[in-house]
Design an enzyme around this catalytic site. Sequence first.
Site, PDB file in Angstrom:
ATOM      1  N   HIS A 173       0.864  -1.174   0.000  1.00 53.23           N
ATOM      2  CA  HIS A 173       0.000   0.000   0.000  1.00 53.23           C
ATOM      3  C   HIS A 173       0.904   1.229   0.000  1.00 53.23           C
ATOM      4  O   HIS A 173       2.011   1.200   0.557  1.00 53.23           O
ATOM      5  CB  HIS A 173      -0.869  -0.024   1.262  1.00 53.23           C
ATOM      6  CG  HIS A 173      -1.957   0.987   1.315  1.00 53.23           C
ATOM      7  ND1 HIS A 173      -1.704   2.321   1.561  1.00 53.23           N
ATOM      8  CD2 HIS A 173      -3.300   0.878   1.158  1.00 53.23           C
ATOM      9  CE1 HIS A 173      -2.856   2.981   1.574  1.00 53.23           C
ATOM     10  NE2 HIS A 173      -3.843   2.129   1.320  1.00 53.23           N
ATOM     11  N   ASP A 204       3.300  -4.097   7.760  1.00 57.54           N
ATOM     12  CA  ASP A 204       2.005  -3.431   7.709  1.00 57.54           C
ATOM     13  C   ASP A 204       0.953  -4.474   8.078  1.00 57.54           C
ATOM     14  O   ASP A 204       0.741  -5.437   7.343  1.00 57.54           O
ATOM     15  CB  ASP A 204       1.771  -2.881   6.300  1.00 57.54           C
ATOM     16  CG  ASP A 204       0.422  -2.183   6.150  1.00 57.54           C
ATOM     17  OD1 ASP A 204      -0.389  -2.236   7.097  1.00 57.54           O
ATOM     18  OD2 ASP A 204       0.185  -1.598   5.081  1.00 57.54           O
TER      19      ASP A 204
END
Length: 412
Positions: A124, A201
Amino acid sequence: MATATEKWNIEDIRRDFPLLQNTDYAYLDNAATSQKPVQVLDAVRDFYEKRNANPFRGLYPLSEEATEAYEDARKTVKDFIHAASTEEIIFTRNASESLNLVAYSLGSILFQPGDEIVVSIAEHHSNMLPWRQAAERAGAKIVYLECADDGTFTEEMLCSVLTERTRLVAITQVSNVFGRENDIRRFAEVCHERGIVIVADGAQSVPHMTVDVQALDVDFLAFSGHKMLAPDGIGVLYAKKKWLKKMPPFLSGGEMIESVTRDKVIYAELPHKFEAGTVNAGGAVGLAEAIRYMQHLGFDWIEEREQALTAFAYERMKEIPGVHIIGSENPAEHHGILTFTVDGVHPHDISEILSASKIAVRAGHHCAQPLMQQLKVGSTTRASLMFYNTEEEILRFTEALGQVRRVMGYGE
């Protein structure tokens, strides 16, 4: 013995979610944000109605109660992800802020000109752009870890890009495009054998599976409350204490200091050194309640239900001509995320057509443009599932998806 899928009545669970009762949409955009149960809404309301004061700053009972609620929430998070200490739990606004904090603060002491930062191509933007900025500031270099077309990252792939100049690896635990879980524990071992920091993440993993940061042995892990039934505006950074002690503050201002004179600043002890300004106590209380709600359901049940829903949706999508699912051919490796294309139809048109049938999905690049470029697609559509979704919603979705090409004039 009842299976995990039979443990709870899904209609009873759905009654906990006011929005699901107040809309005729099939909400299949859970990777973007989840719905909130009444227990979380009530906990936040109760805080603001009964304990609302500025934590840490008042020597009166209301402020002390607000402080206690905030710190109790920190302990709940610490226990939830199995951190060693509450000092390792930093509250932020979201995973993006958590990752920016690490990139800016750790980057200022870790990176030197010529150093290398390995970032997976599937990240991302929130776990990519902060590292690119950190590299620019330090004169370091970004090295991309490429994946196979199905989203696979292997130990061999990782080792092939590590050099004596590698200082840090940034990689997601679960991809927001592929839904594939990476072997973070083994990747952490590989990194630490070489003295390399690893940042994970956890935005798409923590809401859906048991995460133990000590077992994973990551140096940092970030996640957001809004993807796991909690309010917007509350996030978490887990960080090993040894790093937090070395890192300078990310933001400066109230509450992150011990004392200030004209010439000297002494920063507050952990974790407050990284929580400048008035904290989001209501959000932290809501996050703690969301954690308790999911723990009550049980992550064994959550994982089994979401796996069953994913397989149910996957098999029906595969039957639709012109639909191509991105990633693995094994639905068990998608973890509730089904990203796809439809021959000859732009993802925005797909989303609009599905919306006309009261189905909410995501269309676009999913904040992963470099990955889209590697996959040679400009954008995709994504359906993402949560335990409160139903088979009936999936049937509505796949029936409407099967009509997309006909609506666009393809005659099939």
